[in-house]
Each structure stands twice: as structure tokens, then as C-alpha cells.
Motif scaffolding. Structure first.
Motif, PDB file in Angstrom:
ATOM      1  N   SER A 307      56.493  46.437  29.685  1.00 52.40           N
ATOM      2  CA  SER A 307      57.904  46.653  29.368  1.00 52.40           C
ATOM      3  C   SER A 307      58.157  46.745  27.877  1.00 52.40           C
ATOM      4  O   SER A 307      59.226  47.180  27.460  1.00 52.40           O
ATOM      5  CB  SER A 307      58.747  45.499  29.939  1.00 52.40           C
ATOM      6  OG  SER A 307      58.582  45.344  31.322  1.00 52.40           O
ATOM      7  N   HIS A 308      57.202  46.284  27.065  1.00 51.15           N
ATOM      8  CA  HIS A 308      57.403  46.162  25.617  1.00 51.15           C
ATOM      9  C   HIS A 308      58.622  45.286  25.333  1.00 51.15           C
ATOM     10  O   HIS A 308      59.439  45.579  24.461  1.00 51.15           O
ATOM     11  CB  HIS A 308      57.566  47.541  24.963  1.00 51.15           C
ATOM     12  CG  HIS A 308      56.352  48.413  25.087  1.00 51.15           C
ATOM     13  ND1 HIS A 308      55.287  48.319  24.225  1.00 51.15           N
ATOM     14  CD2 HIS A 308      56.041  49.372  25.990  1.00 51.15           C
ATOM     15  CE1 HIS A 308      54.363  49.198  24.582  1.00 51.15           C
ATOM     16  NE2 HIS A 308      54.788  49.837  25.651  1.00 51.15           N
ATOM     17  N   ALA A 309      58.720  44.187  26.086  1.00 49.25           N
ATOM     18  CA  ALA A 309      59.899  43.325  26.013  1.00 49.25           C
ATOM     19  C   ALA A 309      59.951  42.554  24.703  1.00 49.25           C
ATOM     20  O   ALA A 309      58.935  42.075  24.197  1.00 49.25           O
ATOM     21  CB  ALA A 309      59.909  42.351  27.186  1.00 49.25           C
ATOM     22  N   THR A 334      55.804  33.632  25.363  1.00 50.33           N
ATOM     23  CA  THR A 334      56.533  33.678  24.097  1.00 50.33           C
ATOM     24  C   THR A 334      55.713  34.385  23.027  1.00 50.33           C
ATOM     25  O   THR A 334      56.236  35.179  22.238  1.00 50.33           O
ATOM     26  CB  THR A 334      56.876  32.253  23.611  1.00 50.33           C
ATOM     27  OG1 THR A 334      57.668  31.602  24.605  1.00 50.33           O
ATOM     28  CG2 THR A 334      57.642  32.292  22.304  1.00 50.33           C
ATOM     29  N   GLY A 335      54.417  34.095  23.006  1.00 55.06           N
ATOM     30  CA  GLY A 335      53.544  34.686  22.003  1.00 55.06           C
ATOM     31  C   GLY A 335      53.378  36.180  22.139  1.00 55.06           C
ATOM     32  O   GLY A 335      52.992  36.854  21.173  1.00 55.06           O
ATOM     33  N   ARG A 336      53.668  36.723  23.322  1.00 55.49           N
ATOM     34  CA  ARG A 336      53.511  38.166  23.525  1.00 55.49           C
ATOM     35  C   ARG A 336      54.796  38.938  23.334  1.00 55.49           C
ATOM     36  O   ARG A 336      54.772  40.168  23.153  1.00 55.49           O
ATOM     37  CB  ARG A 336      52.968  38.451  24.936  1.00 55.49           C
ATOM     38  CG  ARG A 336      51.532  38.057  25.134  1.00 55.49           C
ATOM     39  CD  ARG A 336      50.628  38.711  24.094  1.00 55.49           C
ATOM     40  NE  ARG A 336      50.513  40.162  24.234  1.00 55.49           N
ATOM     41  CZ  ARG A 336      50.341  41.016  23.224  1.00 55.49           C
ATOM     42  NH1 ARG A 336      50.315  40.572  21.978  1.00 55.49           N
ATOM     43  NH2 ARG A 336      50.223  42.312  23.439  1.00 55.49           N
ATOM     44  N   LEU A 337      55.932  38.285  23.388  1.00 60.45           N
ATOM     45  CA  LEU A 337      57.205  38.996  23.301  1.00 60.45           C
ATOM     46  C   LEU A 337      57.442  39.569  21.909  1.00 60.45           C
ATOM     47  O   LEU A 337      57.244  38.890  20.897  1.00 60.45           O
ATOM     48  CB  LEU A 337      58.362  38.053  23.663  1.00 60.45           C
ATOM     49  CG  LEU A 337      58.491  37.669  25.141  1.00 60.45           C
ATOM     50  CD1 LEU A 337      59.480  36.517  25.296  1.00 60.45           C
ATOM     51  CD2 LEU A 337      58.944  38.862  25.977  1.00 60.45           C
ATOM     52  N   GLY A 338      57.877  40.826  21.865  1.00 58.46           N
ATOM     53  CA  GLY A 338      58.365  41.412  20.624  1.00 58.46           C
ATOM     54  C   GLY A 338      57.307  41.695  19.577  1.00 58.46           C
ATOM     55  O   GLY A 338      56.126  41.888  19.861  1.00 58.46           O
ATOM     56  N   GLY A 368      52.164  43.047  17.521  1.00 58.30           N
ATOM     57  CA  GLY A 368      52.926  42.701  18.706  1.00 58.30           C
ATOM     58  C   GLY A 368      53.013  43.864  19.682  1.00 58.30           C
ATOM     59  O   GLY A 368      52.255  44.833  19.609  1.00 58.30           O
ATOM     60  N   ILE A 369      53.980  43.786  20.623  1.00 61.38           N
ATOM     61  CA  ILE A 369      54.128  44.822  21.649  1.00 61.38           C
ATOM     62  C   ILE A 369      55.415  45.627  21.474  1.00 61.38           C
ATOM     63  O   ILE A 369      55.706  46.513  22.276  1.00 61.38           O
ATOM     64  CB  ILE A 369      54.095  44.210  23.070  1.00 61.38           C
ATOM     65  CG1 ILE A 369      55.269  43.240  23.275  1.00 61.38           C
ATOM     66  CG2 ILE A 369      52.761  43.523  23.326  1.00 61.38           C
ATOM     67  CD1 ILE A 369      55.421  42.766  24.719  1.00 61.38           C
TER      68      ILE A 369
END
Length: 478
Positions: A307-309, A334-338, A368-369
Motif C-alpha cells: 500500500s505504501h502506507a 511502525t518501522g515500515r510505515l512511511g 522507507g516505503i
């Protein structure tokens, strides 16, 4: 004539010496690489967004989620009162801590009792035009969104909300909101309720937001044509539910029919939409927390990444209640968001021999994503042992250019003015316009403070200043 030769030779010498100093100074520039490391802090505009009304939160967040209804705000026609909303959502508390808000307005929130989320004066004015319902969602009132009185009143309501929030600039993301159960743009029409309105009516409601929030980050529940055309963000209120999220991702990647109205091309393909506008949404309540954050953690992470949230809320935060395994899962999400910024390297002078401007370069990488969707200014600050400091804000290049797995080259020049010679330190930071202070932490070993990164040190030794002072003195004596 002899004096002319001497003077000419003197200036030639100056040119030669100056050229040598320039070459020498350039040779002292060096590149310093920096090690990537875990950042333990909270970064702005990303992460979990728990309920703003939750008084039991024992962790820090950069976002909270606050919703409201028409009934709560417009207490009588044309009279808007935000006191109940602000008290319920602890607005002053979040304002004091500069915690930003994810906001949503709903006109229909299913509950376990008979009610309407429209104000009484409006219900009377429209003759209760809509449907009272009791379904497995709950009970409530679904208004006729095509009613011109509702539409005109909604326009004034959105204007009042925009005016109220403008002063504090706390609202970071606005989810549209307004139509359907929970403001999610779907209605249980299969149980006899009037269905969602057609495209023209829907886009009128969207226009109410666009007219008064021209610079805010607006998100829609589905990739409607207007979301594509206006480059709006999107939100998924079923994060953690694989089947529902796969369906939502299918809408984004392929577009297609809007099943609420049967319009065959109402949804537009927006596979690259995340590159210019944020993705958010709610963590599903239909699956137990242990399944989301433990047994299905890998799938949950894949949903976040696909989603690339940038944020999840409400419902992202679950009190672990001494369940360390849930807490670990939450931390991983949390570590993957944004976005996630790593300062790769910097080019700095080891010594500054010539001139009153310190020139350098920083390379900033996003691992990040998702991008950072605001063009916050970057700052370079130079300090010395005497406590003197000089700073420069960098408006270009812009942070929004920094897509995942790309590097932004940031050149800078810092005028040193009257700063005394000697050892000085050079810091890099990203400034929050709301506070005027460094705000973004980097994935680097802490050097200086987490949000104000120490790039390195240099020695100011500027004999040219001494020479120019001496030459000025001779000129004055003559």
C-alpha cells in the motif's frame, strides 16, 4: 616606472597566492560516509494514529485520529461550536505537544441505539429526508445526500471547519469523509437504504473540501476519478484484512466499477498515486490483535508495504497488556510505515582558508516505503567554540522529490559573516514549520541530537581576512 613594476608584481603575487589558496582549500574537501542505524524515536507525519480521545495512551505518537459529526459541531443553523469536539478529543493537549491530527467528518455513524448524526434543526428543515435503519452495522440515519439543503449546509459546514483549524495548523490529513456509513463512501443499500449518489453529486461534496483546503492533504476511500484528477491521497479502513486489502489494491491498480452505484468506470487506476499523495486508513477491527500483530504479522507487513502506507489510524494502536509479542509486532509495523531517512554522506572542507562562505553537500537517502509529502525546509547550522552560530534554510531541492530508494543531493552554502576563526561544527536538520525546530530523526548513529545531525567539524583559518585588514589599514594611512 619602477613603482609601477613593483605594484604590478605585488598584485600578481596576490593572484598567485589566492589561486594557490583556492586550490589548497579545494583539496581539503573530503567525503564522509555515515553508518545506517535504527532510529528509536517518533518521526512526524507518519506511524500509528490512535484515537485522540484515548486518555490511556502510554506511548508517544506524532499523529492522533479525531472524528466528528455534523450534529456535534453545528448546534443550531449557522452557529458552529467546536468546544465539545475539542474537549472529547483532548485538542489542547495535542496542540501543546504539537501532535498532528488525522481528521474525518461523518454524517452517519452506526451505533447500538436509535439516533441521527445530523443536527435536529437540519432534520426538521429537510423533513427527515433519508432512511432510519437497523442493520448488522448498528442503528442510525442515512440522509439523502442529493438533497440540495443537505448539500448547501455541508458546504457551509466544511468552510467553518477549515476556518477553525486554520489557526493552529494541527490537521495533517483529512479523510473524506461525509458520505456513507462512518464516512466510508458505502451504504447498505441491499437492506433497503437509498444508495450512494452518482458521480456528479459525489464530486460536489469533494469540491466543498477542495475549495477551502487547497493546501491540505486530502484522502479518499477509493480511487475515484476526482481523486486521480486532483492528485488526492487514499485510505484503506481494512488494513490487516488480506482479502479486503487485496480488493482495495485492485481498485488502485486497475480502476473499474464502483459497486455501490454500478458506474462502470467510476474508479481510476492510480498505481503511482502514492508517489505524490499519502496513503492511510484504519486497522481492521474484524480480526483479533494477536492475529494481526503475531500469527499474520508477515501478511500485515506485506499489506503495509504494498500500500505504501504512511499512517494507520484509528485502530493501529492496541494496548499490549503485558503481551510483549503484540508490542514487537506493532513496533515492526511502525518501522515500515512511511518515509525513513538516512544521511549517507557529506562533503565538507577539513579547513576553510579562503572566503567567508562554507560550502558543502549532503546526500540524503529514503529507505522507507513512501515519500515525505511536505516540503519542509532543511537547515545547515555552523557553530564554534565561542558559542557563535549561523544557519541557512534550504528550500531547494525539495524533500517531496525523495521517493523510496532514491538519494537527494543537497548542496549548501553558509555565509559565516563575522564568525571567529577556529574549530566549528556543522549540523544538518529538517525543520518543522509549526515549531521552527529540527523535527525529523535519521537512521544514523546518533551524532549530536537525533534530529540535528552532526555532519562533521572544520577549522576556520582565513589569512585572507588578516591580509585584507592589513591592506585596508595601509589604504587608510595613504
Amino acid at each position: 616606472m619602477k613603482g609601477l613594476f613593483v605594484l604590478t608584481g605585488f598584485f600578481v603575487a596576490i593572484v598567485i597566492v589566492g589561486s594557490c589558496l583556492i586550490a589548497y582549500q579545494a583539496s581539503l574537501n573530503k567525503m564522509t560516509p555515515y553508518t545506517i542505524a535504527k532510529f528509536e524515536g517518533i518521526n512526524p507525519l507518519k506511524g500509528f494514529a490512535p484515537w485522540a480521545s484515548d486518555e490511556t495512551l502510554d506511548q508517544k505518537y506524532s499523529l492522533v485520529y479525531a472524528n466528528t459529526t455534523w450534529r456535534e459541531i453545528e448546534v443550531s443553523e449557522g452557529v458552529f461550536d467546536f468546544s465539545a469536539f475539542e474537549e472529547r478529543n483532548q485538542y489542547e493537549h495535542w496542540k501543546a505537544s504539537h501532535t498532528r491530527i488525522v481528521f474525518r467528518l461523518a454524517l452517519d455513524v452506526p451505533r447500538d441505539n436509535e439516533h441521527t448524526d445530523l443536527p435536529d434543526w437540519l432534520m426538521e428543515k429537510i423533513g427527515a429526508d433519508g432512511d432510519t435503519y437497523s442493520t448488522d452495522y448498528g442503528m442510525g440515519f442515512s440522509p439523502n445526500y442529493s438533497n440540495p439543503i443537505v448539500m448547501e449546509g455541508h458546504k457551509k459546514l466544511i468552510q467553518a471547519i477549515a476556518t477553525h483549524f486554520a489557526a493552529d495548523q494541527l490537521v495533517a490529513y483529512i479523510e473524506l469523509g461525509s458520505l456513507g456509513h462512518w464516512g466510508e463512501w458505502h451504504i447498505k443499500a441491499n437492506e433497503g437504504l437509498k444508495p450512494m449518489p452518482g458521480q456528479a453529486i459525489r464530486e460536489t461534496y469533494v469540491g466543498h473540501y477542495l475549495d477551502v483546503f487547497p493546501h491540505s492533504m486530502l484522502l479518499m476511500r477509493r480511487p475515484f476519478a476526482i481523486a486521480n484528477g486532483e492528485r488526492l491521497g487514499l485510505f484503506n479502513d481494512m488494513m490487516g484484512h488480506k482479502q479486503a486489502t487485496d480488493t482495495w489494491l485492485g481498485w488502485i491498480n486497475e480502476g473499474g466499477e464502483y459497486d455501490q452505484t454500478g458506474e462502470s468506470a467510476a474508479l481510476s487506476a492510480m498505481p503511482d498515486g502514492w508517489k505524490y499523495a499519502p496513503i492511510g486508513g484504519e486497522m481492521t477491527h474484524s480480526i483479533p490483535a494477536r492475529q494481526i500483530y503475531l500469527t499474520d504479522l508477515e501478511n500485515t507487513l506485506k499489506q503495509v508495504e504494498a500500500s505504501h502506507a504512511t499512517f494507520i489510524g484509528p485502530g493501529g494502536y492496541e494496548n499490549p497488556e503485558n503481551d510483549r509479542q503484540i508490542s514487537i509486532g506493532q513496533d515492526m509495523i511502525t518501522g515500515r510505515l512511511g518515509y525513513a531517512f538516512h544521511i549517507q554522506s557529506a562533503i565538507l572542507p577539513s579547513r576553510l582558508f579562503l572566503g567567508d562562505t562554507l560550502k558543502g553537500e549532503v546526500r540524503l537517502r529514503n529507505v522507507g516505503i513512501a515519500p515525505f509529502y511536505q516540503n519542509w525546509p532543511m537547515q545547515v547550522k555552523v557553530t564554534n567554540e565561542l558559542g557563535q552560530a549561523t544557519t541557512v534554510l534550504l528550500e531547494q531541492p525539495q524533500l517531496t522529490q525523495l521517493l523510496p530508494e532514491t538519494t537527494l543531493v543537497i548542496p549548501f552554502e553558509v555565509p559565516l559573516g563575522l564568525m571567529e576563526d577556529g574549530k566549528c561544527q556543522i549540523f544538518f536538520s529538517i525543520i518543522d514549520p509549526l515549531t521552527g525546530k529540527p523535527a525529523v530523526g535519521f537512521l544514523n548513529e546518533p551524532t549530536g541530537s537525533a534530529q540535528q545531525f552532526l555532519l562533521g567539524e572544520t577549522i576556520l583559518q582565513r589569512p585572507i581576512r588578516v591580509f585584507m585588514g592589513w591592506l585596508s589599514g595601509i589604504t587608510r594611512q595613504k
